[in-house]
Design a protein around this motif. Structure first.
Motif, PDB file in Angstrom:
ATOM      1  N   CYS A 143       8.172   1.920  -6.359  1.00 26.06           N
ATOM      2  CA  CYS A 143       8.715   3.406  -6.474  1.00 26.06           C
ATOM      3  C   CYS A 143       8.017   4.092  -7.743  1.00 26.06           C
ATOM      4  CB  CYS A 143      10.118   3.310  -6.922  1.00 26.06           C
ATOM      5  SG  CYS A 143      11.319   3.061  -5.569  1.00 26.06           S
ATOM      6  N   LYS A 144       7.566   3.164  -8.727  1.00 24.88           N
ATOM      7  CA  LYS A 144       6.607   3.786  -9.631  1.00 24.88           C
ATOM      8  C   LYS A 144       5.404   4.313  -9.365  1.00 24.88           C
ATOM      9  CE  LYS A 144       5.490   3.878 -14.272  1.00 24.88           C
ATOM     10  NZ  LYS A 144       5.642   5.221 -14.648  1.00 24.88           N
ATOM     11  N   SER A 145       4.594   3.474  -8.374  1.00 25.07           N
ATOM     12  CA  SER A 145       3.685   4.004  -7.854  1.00 25.07           C
ATOM     13  C   SER A 145       3.452   5.490  -7.109  1.00 25.07           C
ATOM     14  CB  SER A 145       2.909   2.957  -6.704  1.00 25.07           C
ATOM     15  OG  SER A 145       3.675   3.251  -5.420  1.00 25.07           O
ATOM     16  N   LEU A 197      -4.835  12.472   3.615  1.00 26.35           N
ATOM     17  CA  LEU A 197      -3.954  11.368   3.517  1.00 26.35           C
ATOM     18  C   LEU A 197      -4.641  10.551   2.495  1.00 26.35           C
ATOM     19  CD1 LEU A 197      -1.900   9.907   5.020  1.00 26.35           C
ATOM     20  CD2 LEU A 197      -3.529   8.876   6.554  1.00 26.35           C
ATOM     21  N   LYS A 198      -3.505   9.970   1.538  1.00 18.87           N
ATOM     22  CA  LYS A 198      -3.906   9.356   0.349  1.00 18.87           C
ATOM     23  C   LYS A 198      -3.375   7.897   0.706  1.00 18.87           C
ATOM     24  CE  LYS A 198      -4.100  13.217  -2.916  1.00 18.87           C
ATOM     25  NZ  LYS A 198      -3.660  13.379  -4.171  1.00 18.87           N
ATOM     26  N   PHE A 199      -4.018   6.829   0.080  1.00 22.67           N
ATOM     27  CA  PHE A 199      -3.540   5.581   0.126  1.00 22.67           C
ATOM     28  C   PHE A 199      -3.932   4.798  -1.088  1.00 22.67           C
ATOM     29  CE2 PHE A 199      -4.607   6.222   4.471  1.00 22.67           C
ATOM     30  CZ  PHE A 199      -3.665   5.695   5.346  1.00 22.67           C
ATOM     31  N   TRP A 200      -3.101   4.155  -1.644  1.00 22.65           N
ATOM     32  CA  TRP A 200      -3.386   3.350  -2.819  1.00 22.65           C
ATOM     33  C   TRP A 200      -2.979   1.739  -2.929  1.00 22.65           C
ATOM     34  CZ3 TRP A 200      -0.294   7.463  -2.344  1.00 22.65           C
ATOM     35  CH2 TRP A 200       1.031   7.182  -2.669  1.00 22.65           C
ATOM     36  N   SER A 201      -3.267   0.973  -3.698  1.00 22.61           N
ATOM     37  CA  SER A 201      -2.852  -0.459  -3.783  1.00 22.61           C
ATOM     38  C   SER A 201      -1.723  -0.440  -4.869  1.00 22.61           C
ATOM     39  CB  SER A 201      -4.059  -1.428  -4.140  1.00 22.61           C
ATOM     40  OG  SER A 201      -3.391  -2.642  -4.341  1.00 22.61           O
ATOM     41  N   ILE A 202      -0.806  -1.128  -4.585  1.00 20.86           N
ATOM     42  CA  ILE A 202       0.653  -1.400  -5.391  1.00 20.86           C
ATOM     43  C   ILE A 202       0.447  -2.870  -5.839  1.00 20.86           C
ATOM     44  CG2 ILE A 202       3.025  -1.194  -5.655  1.00 20.86           C
ATOM     45  CD1 ILE A 202       3.050   0.990  -3.292  1.00 20.86           C
ATOM     46  N   GLN A 203       0.220  -3.178  -7.013  1.00 18.46           N
ATOM     47  CA  GLN A 203       0.295  -4.313  -7.875  1.00 18.46           C
ATOM     48  C   GLN A 203       1.757  -4.868  -7.717  1.00 18.46           C
ATOM     49  OE1 GLN A 203      -2.396  -5.943  -8.736  1.00 18.46           O
ATOM     50  NE2 GLN A 203      -1.325  -7.792  -9.000  1.00 18.46           N
ATOM     51  N   ALA A 204       1.747  -5.992  -6.865  1.00 17.01           N
ATOM     52  CA  ALA A 204       2.986  -6.788  -6.821  1.00 17.01           C
ATOM     53  C   ALA A 204       3.073  -7.612  -8.260  1.00 17.01           C
ATOM     54  CB  ALA A 204       2.997  -7.675  -5.495  1.00 17.01           C
ATOM     55  N   PRO A 205       4.464  -7.615  -8.513  1.00 19.80           N
ATOM     56  CA  PRO A 205       4.695  -8.590  -9.673  1.00 19.80           C
ATOM     57  C   PRO A 205       4.786 -10.019  -9.527  1.00 19.80           C
ATOM     58  CG  PRO A 205       6.561  -7.245  -9.147  1.00 19.80           C
ATOM     59  CD  PRO A 205       5.569  -6.800  -8.337  1.00 19.80           C
ATOM     60  N   ILE A 239       4.195  12.389  -6.880  1.00 18.37           N
ATOM     61  CA  ILE A 239       5.166  13.362  -6.673  1.00 18.37           C
ATOM     62  C   ILE A 239       5.071  14.405  -7.649  1.00 18.37           C
ATOM     63  CG2 ILE A 239       7.898  13.541  -6.940  1.00 18.37           C
ATOM     64  CD1 ILE A 239       7.824  10.853  -5.284  1.00 18.37           C
ATOM     65  N   LYS A 240       4.708  14.132  -8.816  1.00 13.48           N
ATOM     66  CA  LYS A 240       4.692  14.836 -10.193  1.00 13.48           C
ATOM     67  C   LYS A 240       3.472  15.858 -10.052  1.00 13.48           C
ATOM     68  CE  LYS A 240       7.087  11.913 -13.290  1.00 13.48           C
ATOM     69  NZ  LYS A 240       7.046  11.152 -14.412  1.00 13.48           N
ATOM     70  N   SER A 241       2.550  15.263  -9.298  1.00 17.17           N
ATOM     71  CA  SER A 241       1.499  16.453  -9.112  1.00 17.17           C
ATOM     72  C   SER A 241       1.408  17.569  -8.045  1.00 17.17           C
ATOM     73  CB  SER A 241       0.060  15.625  -8.672  1.00 17.17           C
ATOM     74  OG  SER A 241       0.105  15.146  -7.421  1.00 17.17           O
ATOM     75  N   ASN A 242       2.319  17.250  -7.149  1.00 12.69           N
ATOM     76  CA  ASN A 242       2.920  18.521  -6.180  1.00 12.69           C
ATOM     77  C   ASN A 242       4.438  18.224  -5.661  1.00 12.69           C
ATOM     78  OD1 ASN A 242       0.161  19.775  -5.431  1.00 12.69           O
ATOM     79  ND2 ASN A 242      -0.326  17.572  -4.784  1.00 12.69           N
ATOM     80  N   VAL A 288       0.853  -1.104  -0.033  1.00 11.70           N
ATOM     81  CA  VAL A 288      -0.096   0.067  -0.129  1.00 11.70           C
ATOM     82  C   VAL A 288       0.787   1.215  -0.120  1.00 11.70           C
ATOM     83  CG1 VAL A 288      -1.936   1.368   1.287  1.00 11.70           C
ATOM     84  CG2 VAL A 288      -1.667  -1.287   1.322  1.00 11.70           C
ATOM     85  N   GLY A 289       0.504   2.119  -0.892  1.00 13.77           N
ATOM     86  CA  GLY A 289       1.302   3.418  -1.109  1.00 13.77           C
ATOM     87  C   GLY A 289       0.542   4.414  -0.229  1.00 13.77           C
ATOM     88  N   MET A 290       1.273   5.413   0.402  1.00 14.54           N
ATOM     89  CA  MET A 290       0.679   6.448   1.130  1.00 14.54           C
ATOM     90  C   MET A 290       1.437   7.634   0.989  1.00 14.54           C
ATOM     91  SD  MET A 290       0.527   6.583   5.134  1.00 14.54           S
ATOM     92  CE  MET A 290       2.123   6.994   5.646  1.00 14.54           C
ATOM     93  N   ALA A 291       0.702   8.831   0.906  1.00 14.70           N
ATOM     94  CA  ALA A 291       1.169  10.272   0.781  1.00 14.70           C
ATOM     95  C   ALA A 291       0.192  10.968   1.745  1.00 14.70           C
ATOM     96  CB  ALA A 291       1.159  10.746  -0.716  1.00 14.70           C
ATOM     97  N   LEU A 292       0.799  12.232   1.981  1.00 17.08           N
ATOM     98  CA  LEU A 292       0.288  13.127   2.711  1.00 17.08           C
ATOM     99  C   LEU A 292       0.258  14.404   2.008  1.00 17.08           C
ATOM    100  CD1 LEU A 292      -1.327  13.775   5.507  1.00 17.08           C
ATOM    101  CD2 LEU A 292       0.722  14.596   6.614  1.00 17.08           C
TER     102      LEU A 292
END
Length: 108
Positions: free
Chosen positions: A70-72, A44-52, A77-80, A29-33
């Motif tokens: 890292c790709k997730s 607070l944002k959360f998202w699922s990261i697909q495991a290979p 990061i690019k949006s802010n 799970v990715g997380m960003a504030l």
């Protein structure tokens, strides 16, 4: 750390999550504030990261998991970009490695 693509460049990152993901298929799970406006309010944002898929090659599987992680973060990061904070030089290992001097935009 291990070297994986991050924001279009090879960067050093931890490999710590990879054994858990590869051995027990632990969800990532990715997380960003995100700061809202100039106030002291945050989202607070959360998202699922697909495991290979696991290939059985420990080193390649570790790199694949951490590349996905890292790709997730790219879009977040690019949006802010002004809100991105990192406490260490992720590119230092690449900067000091003569074999990596000309490597950008993906894995060597």
């Amino acid at each position: 750390g291990i070297r994986v693509p991050f924001l279009g460049h090879i960067a050093s990152t931890t490999g710590l999550p990879a054994p858990f993901v590869n051995k027990s298929r632990t969800p990532m799970v990715g997380m960003a504030l995100e700061r809202l406006n100039d106030s002291f309010e945050f989202k607070l944002k959360f998202w699922s990261i697909q495991a290979p898929e696991v290939s059985g090659n420990k080193i390649n599987d570790e790199i694949a998991v951490m590349t996905a992680a890292c790709k997730s973060f790219d879009d977040v990061i690019k949006s802010n970009p002004e809100q991105w904070l990192w406490m260490h030089r992720r590119w230092r290992a690449v900067e000091t490695d003569e074999n990596m001097e000309n490597v950008v935009h993906g894995a060597p």
